[in-house]
Design an enzyme around this catalytic site. Structure first.
Site, short mmCIF file in Angstrom:
data_model
loop_
_atom_site.label_atom_id
_atom_site.label_comp_id
_atom_site.label_asym_id
_atom_site.label_seq_id
_atom_site.Cartn_x
_atom_site.Cartn_y
_atom_site.Cartn_z
N CYS A 1 0.83 -1.20 0.00
CA CYS A 1 0.00 0.00 0.00
C CYS A 1 0.86 1.25 0.00
CB CYS A 1 -0.88 0.04 1.25
SG CYS A 1 -2.01 -1.34 1.38
N GLY B 1 -0.74 0.81 -5.02
CA GLY B 1 -2.05 0.22 -4.73
C GLY B 1 -3.10 0.76 -5.67
N ASN C 1 0.72 0.75 5.93
CA ASN C 1 1.35 -0.05 4.86
C ASN C 1 2.20 -1.11 5.55
OD1 ASN C 1 4.15 0.53 2.60
ND2 ASN C 1 2.60 -1.05 2.52
N GLY C 2 1.97 -2.38 5.17
CA GLY C 2 2.75 -3.46 5.76
C GLY C 2 1.86 -4.62 6.12
N CYS D 1 12.70 -3.95 2.94
CA CYS D 1 12.31 -4.94 1.94
C CYS D 1 13.03 -4.64 0.64
CB CYS D 1 10.80 -4.87 1.73
SG CYS D 1 10.27 -5.73 0.24
N TYR E 1 11.37 -3.63 -7.38
CA TYR E 1 10.14 -3.54 -8.16
C TYR E 1 9.11 -2.52 -7.64
CZ TYR E 1 5.50 -4.80 -9.86
OH TYR E 1 4.25 -4.75 -10.39
N SER F 1 8.93 -2.42 -15.64
CA SER F 1 9.69 -2.87 -14.46
C SER F 1 11.14 -3.21 -14.77
CB SER F 1 8.99 -4.07 -13.84
OG SER F 1 8.79 -5.07 -14.82
N ASP G 1 14.28 -8.15 -17.04
CA ASP G 1 13.10 -7.87 -16.22
C ASP G 1 13.52 -7.89 -14.76
OD1 ASP G 1 10.54 -7.15 -15.58
OD2 ASP G 1 9.61 -9.06 -16.10
N ASP G 2 12.66 -7.38 -13.89
CA ASP G 2 13.04 -7.27 -12.47
C ASP G 2 12.91 -8.59 -11.73
OD1 ASP G 2 10.05 -6.65 -12.67
OD2 ASP G 2 10.34 -7.00 -10.53
N CYS H 1 6.62 -14.10 1.44
CA CYS H 1 6.90 -12.85 2.16
C CYS H 1 5.80 -12.69 3.21
CB CYS H 1 6.88 -11.66 1.22
SG CYS H 1 7.04 -10.10 2.11
N CYS I 1 15.94 -6.85 3.94
CA CYS I 1 15.28 -8.14 4.14
C CYS I 1 15.29 -8.83 2.79
CB CYS I 1 13.83 -7.96 4.61
SG CYS I 1 12.94 -9.55 4.62
N CYS J 1 12.54 -13.42 0.75
CA CYS J 1 11.88 -14.08 -0.39
C CYS J 1 12.89 -14.85 -1.25
CB CYS J 1 11.09 -13.07 -1.22
SG CYS J 1 12.03 -11.62 -1.71
P1 AMP Z 1 5.18 -13.51 -13.30
O1 AMP Z 1 4.59 -13.15 -14.61
O2 AMP Z 1 4.21 -14.21 -12.40
O3 AMP Z 1 6.49 -14.24 -13.39
O4 AMP Z 1 5.48 -12.14 -12.54
C1 AMP Z 1 6.59 -11.39 -12.89
C2 AMP Z 1 6.20 -9.99 -13.16
O5 AMP Z 1 5.38 -9.47 -12.09
C3 AMP Z 1 7.45 -9.15 -13.26
O6 AMP Z 1 7.48 -8.56 -14.53
C4 AMP Z 1 7.31 -8.12 -12.15
O7 AMP Z 1 7.52 -6.83 -12.67
C5 AMP Z 1 5.93 -8.27 -11.58
N1 AMP Z 1 5.95 -8.42 -10.09
C6 AMP Z 1 6.89 -8.97 -9.35
N2 AMP Z 1 6.57 -8.95 -8.03
C7 AMP Z 1 5.38 -8.36 -7.94
C8 AMP Z 1 4.50 -8.04 -6.85
N3 AMP Z 1 4.80 -8.29 -5.59
N4 AMP Z 1 3.34 -7.43 -7.14
C9 AMP Z 1 3.01 -7.16 -8.40
N5 AMP Z 1 3.79 -7.45 -9.46
C10 AMP Z 1 4.96 -8.04 -9.25
#
Ligand code: AMP
Length: 469
Positions: free
Chosen positions: A8, A36, A111-112, A249, A255, A296, A358-359, A395, A446, A449
């Site tokens: 949030c 959010g 938030n948390g 975190c 991300y 991202s 990607d992240d 997490c 932290c 994950c």
């Molecule tokens: P996935 O498609 O399930 O592998 O999710 C990966 C994508 O979701 C990545 O491109 C991230 O940018 C995004 N992502 C990663 N963590 C989160 C999160 N906690 N909440 C929303 N999006 C996320």
């Protein structure tokens, strides 16, 4: 069974002169919208101390137009944006949470994720006969606050006591008619910073919200710190004693946060650039272009390009009229959303070897769904680089992730994942390289994950669900 969602954004403002506090809050919440998208709320106090709160499900721009136009200038306001992946999309669960009690009138934004929420809630229902109106763990904080106010009659002492009772992650802003209090848990899981808007004081989840309303950054609220500001602008600060478990975190940097924010002295953008640079140093590869997954992966992709000298080009055109794909409730709708959201830029990448950054990979949906159309459009090689280590463990502190069995890295090796998503090679950022970014800023992270090791004990805390509502 209802699932609780925690990622949030929060904001608060207080000043001696009446000001468009609700309007500032709406603008700040818009800047925090990425934290959010399920619902949002703003609470403020009229001159007779009446608490008014406007909240709804939906996006900031759709919720507050009329409200901010009609609310008079006030001295204090708090606001909240709420994140969710599935279900529970109700007005009752949006924040701020209001309390109107003979000992305490306040509005609270959180938030948390409180890891002892279920236990505290059970105790309160059984012993105190308390009635809860939401499935939101934040309501527990309000209940505890009332209890402590009855005991000590002092809002700072009451909040500080509550900080000692709560376990887990919380960044809070609490408004009363004449005070604004900000508090951050002793690990500092979630960000929270303080700024000045003229003579007024503001608190926000991220510094980008300060920039957007013309406020100047003053400092981060420290882990385990309570900061109270009164109408005259007087600031009081209290610190919890135990500072042994510090751990922002790391997913905030990877991300969650906006690139233009600074968190605990770190530029989110620079951290992401460094992640990309480290990825190249870890495993160089020959390629024609470096591309990022919008949005991202873009900053880390730029870092990879700067370090490698391989040109950075766009690989996709993004449909800007869609939300984050993660927020879709079912796997089928998530997959469909990824397809509509990103379309490869054939003119740029046909016949080329690309490094795609990607992240993170969570379930693997995004990577798989992106690599297939790239191949279809004639890309010769796709080398996927992920600016975080394999995401393997749950997490408990407010990053909304799926259950462990859906985390692809939890049950597949890197080679297996590479094969499944159809990449030519796959490399994740090493944990040590990630930690080094924090060490350079004296900011421990932290990284639970990725490691399953958390800064505080997590035995017995699951992703809580409250069945009684
Ligand atoms: P996935 O498609 O399930 O592998 O999710 C990966 C994508 O979701 C990545 O491109 C991230 O940018 C995004 N992502 C990663 N963590 C989160 C999160 N906690 N909440 C929303 N999006 C996320």
């Amino acid at each position: 069974m209802r699932k609780i969602n925690e990622e949030c954004g929060i904001f608060g403002v207080i000043g001696a002169e009446p000001m468009p506090a609700a309007g500032y809050t709406a603008s700040a919440l818009l800047a925090l919208q990425h934290r959010g998208q399920e619902g949002a709320g703003i609470a403020t106090f009229y001159s007779d101390d009446t608490l008014v709160c406007h909240k709804n499900v939906g996006l900031v721009n759709d919720i507050f137009g009329d409200f901010t136009r009609h609310v008079p200038n006030t001295h204090v306001a708090v606001g909240h944006v709420r994140y969710s992946t599935t279900g529970n999309n109700t007005v009752e669960n949006t924040q701020p949470i209001e309390t109107v009690h003979s000992r305490l009138t306040c509005a609270l934004a959180h938030n948390g994720n409180i890891t002892n929420a279920a236990k505290l809630r059970g105790q309160m229902i059984n012993q105190g006969g308390k009635v809860f109106h939401t499935t939101n763990d934040s309501e527990i904080i309000n209940m505890l606050l009332i209890e402590q106010m009855i005991r000590c009659g002092n809002i700072e002492k009451a909040v500080f006591q509550v900080m000692n009772i709560l376990e887990g992650a919380f960044s809070l802003v609490i408004a009363t008619p004449d005070k604004l209090i900000a508090a951050r848990d002793k690990c500092g899981f979630r960000p929270l910073c303080m700024g000045k808007l003229g003579n007024a004081t503001v608190f926000a989840s991220e510094s980008c919200a300060l920039d957007c309303i013309g406020a100047t950054f003053v400092r981060d609220v420290e882990a385990g710190e309570l900061v109270s500001v009164d109408l005259s602008g007087k600031v009081t600060s209290m610190h919890q004693k135990d500072t042994s478990c510090r751990g922002l975190c790391v997913f905030e940097l990877i991300y969650i946060a906006r690139s233009d924010s600074f968190i605990d002295g770190m530029s989110v953008y620079n951290a992401r650039l460094e992640m990309g640079r480290a990825l190249f140093r870890q495993r160089p590869v020959e390629a024609d272009f470096v591309c990022g997954v919008p949005d991202s992966g873009l900053d880390a992709a730029l870092g990879y390009s700067l370090e490698s000298g391989i040109p950075f080009v766009p690989a996709f055109v993004k449909n800007r009229y869609m939300g984050r794909s993660f927020i879709q409730p079912s796997q089928a709708s998530r997959e469909h959303t990824v397809n509509i959201k990103l379309n490869p830029l054939r003119a740029q990448i046909e016949g080329k070897r690309i490094v795609l950054v990607d992240d993170s990979i969570v379930r693997g949906t995004t990577s798989e769904r992106m690599i297939a159309p790239l191949r279809h459009m004639g890309v010769k090689e796709v080398h996927l680089r992920i600016s975080s280590p394999p995401f393997k463990y749950p997490c408990y502190f407010g990053t909304d992730i799926d259950s462990t069995e859906n985390l692809i890295a939890n049950h597949m090796s890197v080679d297996e994942i590479c094969k499944k998503i159809g990449a030519d090679s796959l490399e994740y950022l090493d944990l040590d390289n990630l930690r080094a970014i924090g060490k350079a800023h004296n900011a421990p992270f932290c990284t639970g994950c990725f490691t399953g090791q958390y800064p505080i004990p997590v035995v017995g805390c699951g992703k809580h669900t409250f069945d009684d509502n």
